[in-house]
Enzyme design. Structure first.
Site, PDB file in Angstrom:
ATOM      1  N   HIS A  72      -3.881   5.300  23.001  1.00 21.40           N
ATOM      2  CA  HIS A  72      -4.964   4.441  23.505  1.00 21.40           C
ATOM      3  C   HIS A  72      -4.386   3.397  24.454  1.00 21.40           C
ATOM      4  O   HIS A  72      -3.439   2.700  24.117  1.00 21.40           O
ATOM      5  CB  HIS A  72      -5.678   3.744  22.349  1.00 21.40           C
ATOM      6  CG  HIS A  72      -6.702   4.617  21.691  1.00 21.40           C
ATOM      7  ND1 HIS A  72      -7.807   4.107  21.034  1.00 21.40           N
ATOM      8  CD2 HIS A  72      -6.798   5.955  21.593  1.00 21.40           C
ATOM      9  CE1 HIS A  72      -8.532   5.107  20.566  1.00 21.40           C
ATOM     10  NE2 HIS A  72      -7.934   6.230  20.872  1.00 21.40           N
ATOM     11  N   TYR A 200     -13.602  -4.070  18.468  1.00 23.42           N
ATOM     12  CA  TYR A 200     -13.568  -5.172  17.498  1.00 23.42           C
ATOM     13  C   TYR A 200     -14.762  -6.061  17.841  1.00 23.42           C
ATOM     14  O   TYR A 200     -14.809  -6.634  18.937  1.00 23.42           O
ATOM     15  CB  TYR A 200     -12.287  -5.987  17.636  1.00 23.42           C
ATOM     16  CG  TYR A 200     -11.019  -5.265  17.168  1.00 23.42           C
ATOM     17  CD1 TYR A 200     -10.535  -5.434  15.881  1.00 23.42           C
ATOM     18  CD2 TYR A 200     -10.291  -4.442  18.035  1.00 23.42           C
ATOM     19  CE1 TYR A 200      -9.371  -4.801  15.443  1.00 23.42           C
ATOM     20  CE2 TYR A 200      -9.125  -3.811  17.609  1.00 23.42           C
ATOM     21  CZ  TYR A 200      -8.667  -3.993  16.321  1.00 23.42           C
ATOM     22  OH  TYR A 200      -7.521  -3.371  15.898  1.00 23.42           O
ATOM     23  N   PRO A 292      -5.975  -7.021   7.938  1.00 24.05           N
ATOM     24  CA  PRO A 292      -5.890  -5.832   8.788  1.00 24.05           C
ATOM     25  C   PRO A 292      -6.264  -6.047  10.259  1.00 24.05           C
ATOM     26  O   PRO A 292      -5.883  -5.238  11.109  1.00 24.05           O
ATOM     27  CB  PRO A 292      -6.859  -4.847   8.125  1.00 24.05           C
ATOM     28  CG  PRO A 292      -7.737  -5.662   7.252  1.00 24.05           C
ATOM     29  CD  PRO A 292      -6.965  -6.872   6.861  1.00 24.05           C
ATOM     30  N   TYR A 384      -0.667  -7.176  20.471  1.00 22.25           N
ATOM     31  CA  TYR A 384      -1.325  -5.986  19.909  1.00 22.25           C
ATOM     32  C   TYR A 384      -0.440  -4.745  20.034  1.00 22.25           C
ATOM     33  O   TYR A 384      -0.307  -3.966  19.095  1.00 22.25           O
ATOM     34  CB  TYR A 384      -2.677  -5.754  20.598  1.00 22.25           C
ATOM     35  CG  TYR A 384      -3.553  -4.761  19.865  1.00 22.25           C
ATOM     36  CD1 TYR A 384      -4.402  -5.183  18.836  1.00 22.25           C
ATOM     37  CD2 TYR A 384      -3.518  -3.414  20.177  1.00 22.25           C
ATOM     38  CE1 TYR A 384      -5.183  -4.277  18.147  1.00 22.25           C
ATOM     39  CE2 TYR A 384      -4.306  -2.490  19.495  1.00 22.25           C
ATOM     40  CZ  TYR A 384      -5.148  -2.940  18.483  1.00 22.25           C
ATOM     41  OH  TYR A 384      -5.921  -2.031  17.793  1.00 22.25           O
TER      42      TYR A 384
HETATM   43  P1  FAD Z   1       2.736   0.739   0.359  1.00 17.87           P
HETATM   44  O1  FAD Z   1       2.070   1.613   1.319  1.00 17.87           O
HETATM   45  O2  FAD Z   1       1.913  -0.140  -0.517  1.00 17.87           O
HETATM   46  O3  FAD Z   1       3.677   1.655  -0.552  1.00 17.87           O
HETATM   47  C1  FAD Z   1       4.298   1.160  -1.714  1.00 17.87           C
HETATM   48  C2  FAD Z   1       4.633   2.315  -2.656  1.00 17.87           C
HETATM   49  O4  FAD Z   1       5.311   1.775  -3.793  1.00 17.87           O
HETATM   50  C3  FAD Z   1       3.376   2.997  -3.189  1.00 17.87           C
HETATM   51  O5  FAD Z   1       3.472   4.393  -3.022  1.00 17.87           O
HETATM   52  C4  FAD Z   1       3.322   2.606  -4.662  1.00 17.87           C
HETATM   53  O6  FAD Z   1       2.808   3.632  -5.487  1.00 17.87           O
HETATM   54  C5  FAD Z   1       4.790   2.343  -4.970  1.00 17.87           C
HETATM   55  N1  FAD Z   1       4.977   1.400  -6.094  1.00 17.87           N
HETATM   56  C6  FAD Z   1       4.273   0.270  -6.352  1.00 17.87           C
HETATM   57  N2  FAD Z   1       4.724  -0.320  -7.467  1.00 17.87           N
HETATM   58  C7  FAD Z   1       5.731   0.458  -7.925  1.00 17.87           C
HETATM   59  C8  FAD Z   1       6.581   0.373  -9.050  1.00 17.87           C
HETATM   60  N3  FAD Z   1       6.461  -0.633  -9.935  1.00 17.87           N
HETATM   61  N4  FAD Z   1       7.487   1.330  -9.242  1.00 17.87           N
HETATM   62  C9  FAD Z   1       7.612   2.360  -8.353  1.00 17.87           C
HETATM   63  N5  FAD Z   1       6.836   2.502  -7.261  1.00 17.87           N
HETATM   64  C10 FAD Z   1       5.901   1.550  -7.058  1.00 17.87           C
HETATM   65  N6  FAD Z   1      -1.452  -1.566   8.946  1.00 17.87           N
HETATM   66  C11 FAD Z   1      -1.274  -1.273  10.258  1.00 17.87           C
HETATM   67  O7  FAD Z   1      -0.147  -1.394  10.773  1.00 17.87           O
HETATM   68  N7  FAD Z   1      -2.321  -0.828  11.047  1.00 17.87           N
HETATM   69  C12 FAD Z   1      -3.560  -0.664  10.532  1.00 17.87           C
HETATM   70  O8  FAD Z   1      -4.444  -0.200  11.274  1.00 17.87           O
HETATM   71  C13 FAD Z   1      -3.792  -1.019   9.150  1.00 17.87           C
HETATM   72  N8  FAD Z   1      -5.010  -0.888   8.600  1.00 17.87           N
HETATM   73  C14 FAD Z   1      -5.157  -1.084   7.261  1.00 17.87           C
HETATM   74  C15 FAD Z   1      -6.413  -0.897   6.725  1.00 17.87           C
HETATM   75  C16 FAD Z   1      -6.607  -1.095   5.354  1.00 17.87           C
HETATM   76  C17 FAD Z   1      -7.987  -0.885   4.795  1.00 17.87           C
HETATM   77  C18 FAD Z   1      -5.505  -1.475   4.511  1.00 17.87           C
HETATM   78  C19 FAD Z   1      -5.690  -1.661   3.020  1.00 17.87           C
HETATM   79  C20 FAD Z   1      -4.251  -1.664   5.055  1.00 17.87           C
HETATM   80  C21 FAD Z   1      -4.069  -1.487   6.424  1.00 17.87           C
HETATM   81  N9  FAD Z   1      -2.822  -1.665   7.009  1.00 17.87           N
HETATM   82  C22 FAD Z   1      -2.662  -1.445   8.351  1.00 17.87           C
HETATM   83  C23 FAD Z   1      -1.658  -2.092   6.201  1.00 17.87           C
HETATM   84  C24 FAD Z   1      -0.746  -0.923   5.799  1.00 17.87           C
HETATM   85  O9  FAD Z   1      -1.503   0.060   5.146  1.00 17.87           O
HETATM   86  C25 FAD Z   1       0.391  -1.408   4.870  1.00 17.87           C
HETATM   87  O10 FAD Z   1       1.028  -2.505   5.485  1.00 17.87           O
HETATM   88  C26 FAD Z   1       1.423  -0.314   4.555  1.00 17.87           C
HETATM   89  O11 FAD Z   1       0.896   0.610   3.638  1.00 17.87           O
HETATM   90  C27 FAD Z   1       2.706  -0.885   3.952  1.00 17.87           C
HETATM   91  O12 FAD Z   1       3.592   0.144   3.599  1.00 17.87           O
HETATM   92  P2  FAD Z   1       4.627  -0.023   2.418  1.00 17.87           P
HETATM   93  O13 FAD Z   1       5.359   1.275   2.335  1.00 17.87           O
HETATM   94  O14 FAD Z   1       5.421  -1.258   2.603  1.00 17.87           O
HETATM   95  O15 FAD Z   1       3.762  -0.261   1.095  1.00 17.87           O
HETATM   96  C1  DHB Z   2      -7.746   0.450  11.784  1.00 17.56           C
HETATM   97  C2  DHB Z   2      -7.472  -0.581  10.945  1.00 17.56           C
HETATM   98  C3  DHB Z   2      -7.228  -1.832  11.464  1.00 17.56           C
HETATM   99  O1  DHB Z   2      -6.940  -2.849  10.685  1.00 17.56           O
HETATM  100  C4  DHB Z   2      -7.273  -2.071  12.837  1.00 17.56           C
HETATM  101  O2  DHB Z   2      -7.057  -3.303  13.313  1.00 17.56           O
HETATM  102  C5  DHB Z   2      -7.533  -1.020  13.670  1.00 17.56           C
HETATM  103  C6  DHB Z   2      -7.764   0.243  13.137  1.00 17.56           C
HETATM  104  C7  DHB Z   2      -8.021   1.802  11.231  1.00 17.56           C
HETATM  105  O3  DHB Z   2      -7.981   1.957  10.004  1.00 17.56           O
HETATM  106  O4  DHB Z   2      -8.265   2.706  12.010  1.00 17.56           O
END
Ligand code: FAD
Ligand code: DHB
Length: 389
Positions: A72, A200, A292, A384
């Protein structure tokens, strides 16, 4: 069992770190408390910065992303019944990639399997020990048996609710937090998105975001009450509300269809400092959470991995501790800039309990300034697409 790096968590940060280490010949084991299918069932991020795209390429998992992802060049800010394009590519020379976190995770899991690197899913009661000394170790229970992994380092990639950050003595860690007084209600549906680019929308009824996973799968969000329940939102009610918050020409283009995922996420900014405690490193959501708006969470997890992987590689290849010593400071420098950006975009785009008519006018005037000032649009665009590592 013995390994060089024990990774707690098989989310994007744990998997990406594991993949980069495996390719560099540094053995590692991942333990996660849930199953592979459970992890792949979570719908989260959708927008990748170009730096994240580059890291996935370096990790050897970019083929499907380049084939199926959607680059994009811009997105729209909608307010006051109109929308205004932020031309990312013209302003910064960079673009973003729309490719779901679920797909990134699947690609990394598949590559890990091909490489034969070990992952323990459904590991219960994971605990980490002695990371302040030279011989840290991890224990977990599986099928009623306790296992132990001896290692050189532990990477805490276990998200906000994980065990890693909680294992650090309270006096050694400082946390910063802001909880926002609303949530995001999101749906996924196999319907074409209202526009080819993300929108947005700032609206007196609350924020809305039109995003996508492909040209035939839409990901839509609306701001909702913190204590709201998914059960209160039929698809019909969701689409009615979503439509009302979009400028008319987009609202008219809205195609509706049954959703197959619906969830509410709270919004929070959170940072834990430092991100290193002896031989334990916090990575991704275990150290920080952003709201987010602005799509920064997964991308910050990727930049943490970049700094940590380079530090660990330096350590194992050259016996130099310079990179791992610098990890926390380097990662936090970038983290706080994204925390600031996500907070500012959240503040600009949402209806707060005290926004009122005055606050709405201020938001509209800031948005108007933003789109008419090249300097202000460039500042937004460069945040961004992602600040340099
Ligand atoms: P997580 O994905 O949380 O992974 C952690 C892992 O650790 C999990 O698999 C869990 O099961 C495991 N775990 C937890 N506790 C334990 C334990 N005690 N023992 C062993 N394992 C454990 N980010 C963006 O960059 N762009 C976006 O567009 C965006 N949109 C989002 C939209 C939504 C609705 C949400 C909720 C989040 C969004 N995010 C976005 C944020 C993004 O999803 C997270 O920042 C990302 O998942 C972080 O990755 P991580 O691997 O650090 O943690
Ligand atoms: C999505 C999530 C976000 O937080 C954002 O800023 C843009 C896109 C998504 O889930 O597609």
């Amino acid at each position: 069992m013995r390994t060089k790096v024990a990774i707690i968590g098989s989310g994007p940060s744990g998997l990406l770190l594991g993949q980069l280490l495996t390719r560099a010949g540094i053995d590692n084991i991942i333990v996660d408390r849930v199953s592979r299918d459970y992890i792949l069932g979570r719908v989260r991020a959708g927008v990748l910065e170009w730096g994240t795209v580059g890291l996935l390429e370096q990790a050897g998992v970019a083929a499907r992303m380049f084939a199926e992802g959607l680059p994009h060049d811009g997105y729209s800010l909608a307010f006051d019944g109109r929308d205004h394009r932020i031309d990312l590519f013209a302003l910064t020379g960079k673009r973003v990639m729309v490719y779901g976190q679920t797909e990134v995770t699947r690609d990394l899991m598949d590559a890990r399997e091909v490489a034969g690197a070990p992952t323990v899913y459904e590991a219960n009661h994971v605990q980490i020990f002695d990371f302040d000394g030279a011989k840290p170790y991890v224990t977990y229970e599986k099928d009623g048996v306790t296992h132990r992994i001896d290692c050189d380092f532990i990477a805490g990639c276990d998200g906000f609710h994980g065990v890693s950050r909680k294992s650090v003595p309270e006096k050694s860690i400082k946390t910063f937090e802001k909880v926002y007084p609303f949530g995001w209600l999101g749906i996924l549906a196999d319907i074409p998105p209202v526009s080819h680019e993300l929108i947005y929308a700032n609206h007196p009824r609350g924020f809305a975001l039109s995003s996508m996973r492909s040209e035939t799968r839409s990901r839509y969000y609306i701001q909702c009450e913190l204590d709201d329940k998914v059960e209160n939102w039929s698809d019909e009610r969701f689409f009615d509300e979503f439509r009302r918050r979009l400028p008319a020409h987009h609202a008219e283009a809205l195609v509706v269809g049954p959703s197959f995922e619906k969830s509410i996420a709270p919004l929070r900014s959170f940072v834990a400092e430092p991100m290193r405690f002896g031989r334990l490193f916090l990575v991704g959501d275990s150290a920080h959470i952003v709201p987010p708006t602005g799509a920064k969470g997964l991308n910050l997890a990727a930049s943490d991995v970049y700094y940590l992987f380079n530090g660990l590689q330096e350590y194992f290849a050259e016996k130099s501790e310079a990179g791992i010593d610098a990890y926390s400071e380097r990662a936090l420098g970038r983290v706080w800039k994204s925390v600031r950006f996500s907070w500012s975009m959240t503040t600009l785009m949402h209806r707060f309990p005290d926004t009122g008519d005055f606050g709405q006018k201020i938001q509209e005037s800031e948005l108007d300034y933003l789109i008419h000032s090249k300097a202000a649009s460039t500042a937004m665009a460069e945040n961004y697409v992602g600040l340099p590592y």
